[in-house]
Design a protein around this motif. Sequence first.
Motif, mmCIF file in Angstrom:
data_model
loop_
_atom_site.group_PDB
_atom_site.id
_atom_site.type_symbol
_atom_site.label_atom_id
_atom_site.label_comp_id
_atom_site.label_asym_id
_atom_site.label_seq_id
_atom_site.Cartn_x
_atom_site.Cartn_y
_atom_site.Cartn_z
ATOM 1 N N GLU A 44 0.817 -1.209 0.000
ATOM 2 C CA GLU A 44 0.000 0.000 0.000
ATOM 3 C C GLU A 44 0.858 1.270 0.000
ATOM 4 O OE1 GLU A 44 -3.123 0.106 2.824
ATOM 5 O OE2 GLU A 44 -3.959 -1.809 2.214
ATOM 6 N N GLN A 45 1.634 1.423 -1.064
ATOM 7 C CA GLN A 45 2.462 2.609 -1.200
ATOM 8 C C GLN A 45 1.602 3.872 -1.255
ATOM 9 O OE1 GLN A 45 4.224 0.459 -4.592
ATOM 10 N NE2 GLN A 45 6.119 1.495 -4.035
ATOM 11 N N GLN A 46 2.139 4.957 -0.773
ATOM 12 C CA GLN A 46 1.394 6.209 -0.704
ATOM 13 C C GLN A 46 1.547 7.069 -1.953
ATOM 14 O OE1 GLN A 46 -0.765 6.820 1.876
ATOM 15 N NE2 GLN A 46 -0.187 4.681 2.261
ATOM 16 N N LEU A 47 2.243 6.587 -2.950
ATOM 17 C CA LEU A 47 2.409 7.354 -4.179
ATOM 18 C C LEU A 47 1.047 7.570 -4.850
ATOM 19 C CD1 LEU A 47 5.584 5.529 -5.526
ATOM 20 C CD2 LEU A 47 5.481 7.840 -4.596
ATOM 21 N N PRO A 48 0.835 8.734 -5.484
ATOM 22 C CA PRO A 48 -0.485 9.064 -6.033
ATOM 23 C C PRO A 48 -0.751 8.591 -7.452
ATOM 24 C CG PRO A 48 0.963 10.963 -6.227
ATOM 25 C CD PRO A 48 1.766 9.894 -5.531
ATOM 26 N N GLY A 49 0.170 7.930 -8.098
ATOM 27 C CA GLY A 49 0.012 7.593 -9.504
ATOM 28 C C GLY A 49 -1.079 6.584 -9.781
ATOM 29 N N VAL A 50 -1.457 6.461 -11.057
ATOM 30 C CA VAL A 50 -2.601 5.632 -11.445
ATOM 31 C C VAL A 50 -2.356 4.146 -11.246
ATOM 32 C CG1 VAL A 50 -3.512 7.307 -13.093
ATOM 33 C CG2 VAL A 50 -1.862 5.582 -13.874
ATOM 34 N N VAL A 51 -1.105 3.714 -11.187
ATOM 35 C CA VAL A 51 -0.868 2.290 -10.961
ATOM 36 C C VAL A 51 -0.885 1.947 -9.472
ATOM 37 C CG1 VAL A 51 0.539 2.225 -13.047
ATOM 38 C CG2 VAL A 51 1.655 2.266 -10.820
ATOM 39 N N PHE A 52 -0.936 2.964 -8.620
ATOM 40 C CA PHE A 52 -0.964 2.737 -7.177
ATOM 41 C C PHE A 52 -2.346 2.965 -6.568
ATOM 42 C CE2 PHE A 52 3.093 4.635 -8.465
ATOM 43 C CZ PHE A 52 3.942 3.582 -8.213
ATOM 44 N N ARG A 53 -3.126 3.881 -7.179
ATOM 45 C CA ARG A 53 -4.371 4.285 -6.555
ATOM 46 C C ARG A 53 -5.519 4.325 -7.565
ATOM 47 N NH1 ARG A 53 -2.071 5.304 -2.038
ATOM 48 N NH2 ARG A 53 -3.985 5.557 -0.870
ATOM 49 N N GLU A 54 -6.708 4.000 -7.068
ATOM 50 C CA GLU A 54 -7.918 4.135 -7.871
ATOM 51 C C GLU A 54 -8.211 5.617 -8.105
ATOM 52 O OE1 GLU A 54 -9.593 1.679 -9.078
ATOM 53 O OE2 GLU A 54 -9.116 -0.095 -7.875
ATOM 54 N N PRO A 55 -9.044 5.949 -9.100
ATOM 55 C CA PRO A 55 -9.388 7.353 -9.315
ATOM 56 C C PRO A 55 -9.995 8.036 -8.095
ATOM 57 C CG PRO A 55 -9.979 6.076 -11.246
ATOM 58 C CD PRO A 55 -9.540 5.086 -10.201
ATOM 59 N N ASN A 56 -10.633 7.255 -7.186
ATOM 60 C CA ASN A 56 -11.200 7.857 -5.968
ATOM 61 C C ASN A 56 -10.173 8.034 -4.863
ATOM 62 O OD1 ASN A 56 -10.794 5.273 -4.978
ATOM 63 N ND2 ASN A 56 -12.975 4.758 -4.851
ATOM 64 N N GLY A 57 -8.914 7.683 -5.129
ATOM 65 C CA GLY A 57 -7.858 7.877 -4.153
ATOM 66 C C GLY A 57 -7.522 6.665 -3.315
ATOM 67 N N ARG A 58 -8.345 5.643 -3.364
ATOM 68 C CA ARG A 58 -8.064 4.441 -2.594
ATOM 69 C C ARG A 58 -6.913 3.651 -3.208
ATOM 70 N NH1 ARG A 58 -14.187 2.037 -1.551
ATOM 71 N NH2 ARG A 58 -14.949 3.754 -0.229
ATOM 72 N N SER A 59 -6.174 2.955 -2.342
ATOM 73 C CA SER A 59 -5.113 2.094 -2.830
ATOM 74 C C SER A 59 -5.715 0.981 -3.680
ATOM 75 C CB SER A 59 -4.353 1.485 -1.652
ATOM 76 O OG SER A 59 -3.339 0.614 -2.107
ATOM 77 N N ARG A 60 -5.042 0.617 -4.760
ATOM 78 C CA ARG A 60 -5.545 -0.462 -5.605
ATOM 79 C C ARG A 60 -5.558 -1.773 -4.833
ATOM 80 N NH1 ARG A 60 -6.895 0.759 -10.525
ATOM 81 N NH2 ARG A 60 -6.178 2.730 -11.419
ATOM 82 N N PHE A 61 -6.458 -2.654 -5.225
ATOM 83 C CA PHE A 61 -6.665 -3.915 -4.519
ATOM 84 C C PHE A 61 -5.369 -4.724 -4.491
ATOM 85 C CE2 PHE A 61 -8.277 -8.421 -4.753
ATOM 86 C CZ PHE A 61 -8.599 -8.504 -3.403
ATOM 87 N N SER A 62 -4.947 -5.093 -3.293
ATOM 88 C CA SER A 62 -3.750 -5.913 -3.089
ATOM 89 C C SER A 62 -2.513 -5.258 -3.698
ATOM 90 C CB SER A 62 -3.944 -7.319 -3.681
ATOM 91 O OG SER A 62 -2.935 -8.191 -3.268
#
Length: 271
Positions: A44-62
Amino acid sequence: MHADIDFTPLTHPTDPPARTDPTANAVARLALANGWQYYTHAVEQQLPGVVFREPNGRSRFSQRAVNIVRIPGTPMMEIGDSFYTEVAVGNQFTQRWGYLAVDVGVEMPSVTMESRSNFAQSPLPATPAGALADESRSGLRVEAAPGAEFAADALLTPEVVEALDNGSYPLDVELNGRWLFLYAPRSLSTDDAQSWEHTLRTAQLLMDRVRETFPMDASSSGAEVHQFGAPVTPMQSRGSRVNRMRVTWYLLAVVAAMGVAGGAALLFGGR
């Protein structure tokens, strides 16, 4: 930047210790030889890029990452291989993205730039909301937030376009607020010295263009962030299109398996 880097641990590898991944060992030795920081993994890296986070800001699944290298300096760079899990047609698919992340210290408008070869293999999972695809540059697909087209035009010099559309090591770009990301649907924290050289050179080319396009105020101490042009725009998901090839191949495999099973039943069923 990469001229003084010691790539000997990659060009002249040594046998890793027992039960040690050879690539992880090579990357760790590369970091040690150059005074960089190395981390085996993170979740669950805190980087804001699209491969790390959903458009709503949540961390991507797993979401997780391995072989993370941080290169000290101003600005500091981070390179690693990130993974997350997508669900499509009731099945889970693990998506890998090699990445380079750098905080450039100035607010930039939202833009994604994808090499067509990477796009054909695995499109980025999200793009700026309201963006129209611009494919006027050979080998690239650019989607800039409305009003941010000037940023893509300024950054994409012929040298940058050539670096992103490299035949052996194509790269994608995301501008996200203060952050500049390079992505590829393959490992970037790798034991391939040429991949490292190309990735770091491309990052330097882009950072040089960012500094020219979005200059910091000369009177600023560096702590203040300046914003130019269009503001950061929310991202919109590409949804199932990201996994369209995987889903297609999965469905073809299911159909093929059913065909084989059906043929076997007809051939041997009466015996």
